[in-house]
Scaffold this motif. Structure first.
Motif, short mmCIF file in Angstrom:
data_model
loop_
_atom_site.label_atom_id
_atom_site.label_comp_id
_atom_site.label_asym_id
_atom_site.label_seq_id
_atom_site.Cartn_x
_atom_site.Cartn_y
_atom_site.Cartn_z
N GLY A 137 0.84 -1.21 0.00
CA GLY A 137 0.00 0.00 0.00
C GLY A 137 0.87 1.25 0.00
O GLY A 137 0.66 2.17 -0.80
N ILE A 141 1.41 2.24 -3.97
CA ILE A 141 0.36 3.25 -4.21
C ILE A 141 0.80 4.61 -3.66
O ILE A 141 0.66 5.62 -4.34
CB ILE A 141 -0.98 2.79 -3.59
N ILE A 241 -4.03 6.36 0.34
CA ILE A 241 -4.25 4.91 0.20
C ILE A 241 -5.46 4.56 1.06
O ILE A 241 -5.44 4.75 2.27
CB ILE A 241 -3.02 4.10 0.68
N CYS A 243 -6.93 1.86 2.69
CA CYS A 243 -6.61 0.48 3.11
C CYS A 243 -7.77 -0.11 3.90
O CYS A 243 -8.09 -1.28 3.76
CB CYS A 243 -5.33 0.50 3.94
N THR A 272 -6.78 6.00 -3.67
CA THR A 272 -6.80 4.68 -4.33
C THR A 272 -7.04 3.57 -3.32
O THR A 272 -6.36 3.52 -2.29
CB THR A 272 -5.44 4.43 -5.04
N MET A 274 -6.91 -0.38 -2.05
CA MET A 274 -5.99 -1.52 -2.29
C MET A 274 -6.45 -2.76 -1.53
O MET A 274 -7.04 -2.66 -0.45
CB MET A 274 -4.54 -1.16 -1.92
#
Ligand code: NAP
Length: 333
Positions: A137, A141, A241, A243, A272, A274
């Motif tokens: 991550g 990313i 990120i 997560c 984003t 992940m």
């Protein structure tokens, strides 16, 4: 000799925080092994926030656990009987063995574990799925660059503590957000530059103070208000990120989305999602690199071990009350 197995199945879909009655504890006789199968004595079971999501009957990255089905969990154990050509008796393996004493496998998806590399609970934490989540991550990313300011929430936990330490290894300034003075002190001990106790004050103001040049990388484990606070302090071209969002997992109302998302536009930033399983082909290389960092004293690991399979329903709650200090692992006594 008939060998008995004890296991937890999902008895009901939790509403809000899981209750003991959402699980059923039962006994069964283990069947004889078929050709190509092996019997694993489960030793350590990983308790993960994701388990809460797996209990919901909604579309996700894995199918929901059915009512009456074995509770899903990653675990480590040793092979005690084998009719499999690749896994000999005495080998340690990890896999999705679930909340039970014994697991029968055909070898699919099993990973051989080297107990000389680190104690087995570490192989479920820093050198296991949470550590790999932090590694991919952050690095794939977040793409941190030396001098960047990296902020991580859930910072004292299994994923967050590794994110911060890897960011330090990469020359970043690291700010962690965690609940309580004890956890914030721990972040200092493992090299974080600053810690914000979200239970003690205004996170937005603290981020302004500790990130005067803005946040270049925000690794989000909690979602909700803390994600919204981080959005107000982004640097240009920041990377977020997504997560996890543990603050939302036990909601009985809809998930609270970020109100301040236009900061992504203003700062040309990105957010984003992940899922660690996407990186499976690269796991071995990442574990080898993290093991080297551990051996060199650059990456520290902390585990919170609860003893006794039957403790599972109460132990799981520690993740949601914040009582766990480090990677939460259930030791099968
Ligand atoms: N995407 C993936 O592939 C992937 C893989 C693994 C994990 N995850 C996610 O990563 C996150 C961290 O997992 P972990 O295994 O490292 O757990 P963890 O941090 O070891 O334990 C959970 C921690 O979350 C914090 N927390 C609980 N409720 C909270 C709330 N309402 N607001 C803020 N913080 C809260 C608590 O810490 P405090 O005491 O600091 O509040 C608690 O100790 C989770 O969201 C998990 O779902 C994602």
């Amino acid at each position: 000799m008939v060998r008995k197995n004890h296991r937890f199945t999902l008895a009901a879909r939790p509403v809000g925080l899981p209750k003991p009655t959402d699980f059923a504890f039962g006994e069964e006789a283990l069947p004889e092994l078929g050709d190509g199968e092996l019997l694993i004595k489960v030793q350590y079971i990983s308790l993960d926030p994701a388990m809460r999501g797996w209990m919901n009957d909604v579309k996700s990255y894995v199918r929901p656990i059915a009512i009456g089905e074995l509770m899903r969990a990653i675990a480590i154990g040793s092979v005690v009987e084998s009719k499999h050509p690749r896994f000999a008796v005495g080998t340690h393996v990890s896999g999705m063995f679930g909340l039970q004493e014994y697991a029968i496998s055909n070898g699919e998806g099993l990973i051989a574990v080297d107990p000389k590399l680190a104690p087995l609970p570490v192989m479920l934490g820093t050198l296991g799925m949470p550590g790999l989540t932090a590694y991919f991550g952050l690095l794939d990313i977040g793409k941190p660059v030396a001098g960047n300011t990296v902020v991580v929430s859930g910072a004292a936990g299994a994923v967050g503590s590794v994110v911060g330490q890897i960011a330090k290894i990469h020359g970043c300034r690291v700010v962690g957000i965690a609940g309580g003075a004890d956890k914030c002190r721990y972040l200092g001990e493992i090299g974080f530059d600053a810690a914000i106790d979200y239970k003690a004050g205004d996170v937005k103001a603290a981020l302004r103070e500790h990130c005067p040049k803005g946040i270049d990388v925000y690794f989000d484990n909690v979602g909700g208000d803390i994600l919204d606070a981080a959005l107000t302090q982004l640097a240009p071209r920041a990377r977020i990120i997504i997560c996890g969002a543990i603050s939302q997992y036990n909601n009985t109302t809809p998930v609270k989305g970020p109100a301040n998302y236009l900061s992504l536009l203003v700062n040309r930033a990105s957010m984003t999602g992940m899922v660690v399983m996407d990186y499976t082909p690269r796991f071995a290389a990442a574990i080898a690199e993290m093991a080297q960092w551990m051996a060199a004293g650059k990456l520290r690991s902390r585990e919170d071990i609860v003893r006794g399979l039957e403790q599972f329903p109460q132990a799981l709650l520690k993740l949601f009350t914040g009582e766990n200090h480090g990677k939460l692992v259930l030791e099968v006594a």
